[in-house]
Design an enzyme around this catalytic site. Sequence first.
Site, PDB file in Angstrom:
ATOM      1  CE  LYS A 194      -3.951  -2.263   2.250  1.00 46.11           C
ATOM      2  NZ  LYS A 194      -5.062  -2.065   3.220  1.00 46.11           N
ATOM      3  CE1 TYR A 215      -9.300  -3.393  -0.053  1.00 47.82           C
ATOM      4  CE2 TYR A 215      -8.561  -1.327  -1.023  1.00 47.82           C
ATOM      5  CZ  TYR A 215      -8.299  -2.490  -0.297  1.00 47.82           C
ATOM      6  OH  TYR A 215      -7.030  -2.727   0.178  1.00 47.82           O
ATOM      7  CG  ASN A 236      -3.667  -2.427   6.587  1.00 45.64           C
ATOM      8  OD1 ASN A 236      -3.549  -1.982   5.448  1.00 45.64           O
ATOM      9  ND2 ASN A 236      -4.549  -3.354   6.902  1.00 45.64           N
ATOM     10  CG  HIS A 263      -5.435  -6.417  -0.055  1.00 44.63           C
ATOM     11  ND1 HIS A 263      -6.592  -6.513   0.674  1.00 44.63           N
ATOM     12  CD2 HIS A 263      -5.575  -7.259  -1.111  1.00 44.63           C
ATOM     13  CE1 HIS A 263      -7.402  -7.381   0.066  1.00 44.63           C
ATOM     14  NE2 HIS A 263      -6.805  -7.839  -1.023  1.00 44.63           N
ATOM     15  CD  GLU A 320      -8.681  -9.513  -3.461  1.00 46.82           C
ATOM     16  OE1 GLU A 320      -9.510  -9.206  -2.588  1.00 46.82           O
ATOM     17  OE2 GLU A 320      -7.498  -9.808  -3.194  1.00 46.82           O
TER      18      GLU A 320
HETATM   19  P1  CMP Z   1      -7.372  -4.788   3.424  1.00 45.67           P
HETATM   20  O1  CMP Z   1      -6.876  -6.163   3.619  1.00 45.67           O
HETATM   21  O2  CMP Z   1      -6.770  -4.014   2.315  1.00 45.67           O
HETATM   22  O3  CMP Z   1      -8.954  -4.847   3.181  1.00 45.67           O
HETATM   23  C1  CMP Z   1      -9.798  -3.758   3.485  1.00 45.67           C
HETATM   24  C2  CMP Z   1      -9.108  -2.678   4.253  1.00 45.67           C
HETATM   25  O4  CMP Z   1      -9.950  -1.772   4.931  1.00 45.67           O
HETATM   26  C3  CMP Z   1      -8.274  -3.288   5.346  1.00 45.67           C
HETATM   27  O5  CMP Z   1      -7.156  -3.954   4.776  1.00 45.67           O
HETATM   28  C4  CMP Z   1      -7.969  -2.058   6.201  1.00 45.67           C
HETATM   29  O6  CMP Z   1      -6.821  -1.363   5.732  1.00 45.67           O
HETATM   30  C5  CMP Z   1      -9.189  -1.174   5.968  1.00 45.67           C
HETATM   31  N1  CMP Z   1     -10.015  -1.038   7.156  1.00 45.67           N
HETATM   32  C6  CMP Z   1     -10.242   0.093   7.847  1.00 45.67           C
HETATM   33  N2  CMP Z   1     -11.054  -0.111   8.883  1.00 45.67           N
HETATM   34  C7  CMP Z   1     -11.371  -1.432   8.872  1.00 45.67           C
HETATM   35  C8  CMP Z   1     -12.173  -2.261   9.707  1.00 45.67           C
HETATM   36  N3  CMP Z   1     -12.837  -1.788  10.754  1.00 45.67           N
HETATM   37  N4  CMP Z   1     -12.255  -3.592   9.398  1.00 45.67           N
HETATM   38  C9  CMP Z   1     -11.598  -4.092   8.326  1.00 45.67           C
HETATM   39  N5  CMP Z   1     -10.842  -3.340   7.505  1.00 45.67           N
HETATM   40  C10 CMP Z   1     -10.717  -2.023   7.774  1.00 45.67           C
END
Ligand code: CMP
Length: 140
Positions: free
Chosen positions: A10, A50, A113, A116, A127
């Site tokens: 990311k 998403y 974070n 993904h 995906e």
């Molecule tokens: P990712 O695996 O990219 O999939 C969805 C993303 O939404 C997740 O990582 C997080 O970076 C983001 N996100 C933010 N808030 C939440 C939440 N409460 N639960 C899950 N994903 C979240």
Amino acid sequence: AIQRTLSIIKPDAVGKNVIGKIYSRFESNGLKIIAAKMFHLSRAEAEGFYAVHKGRPFFNDLVEFMISGPVMVQVLEGEEAIAKNRELMGATDPKKADPGTIRADFAQSIDANAVHGSDAPETAAVEIAYFFPSHEIYSR
Ligand code: CMP
């Protein structure tokens, strides 16, 4: 079984210049990079990727973050690649991620974070196809 999974490094991790460090974790844990491309996603592309999260309270912040800078997108292949990649990434919220995982070591917050990874074979297939036509995937 040998699986494929989609991985995204990311904007936070690309900005911190740790693509290579993250790739090294994949490679030293039996995951092979069989496709890779850098993108600066448009809003429409991020929203499409998403789409399953549309309507969730974090959707807008997630999309804003994912278009804030370039991302590095790859297909990883290996034994139980989907679970293996999720294990290497650690929990979605870096504060809850086990020590030594990518998110514990490189991530700041639940949105920023670092990575993904696909969560199941069905989502992995969707995906992967979202970013890579089959002729851009180099398996053996
Ligand atoms: P990712 O695996 O990219 O999939 C969805 C993303 O939404 C997740 O990582 C997080 O970076 C983001 N996100 C933010 N808030 C939440 C939440 N409460 N639960 C899950 N994903 C979240």
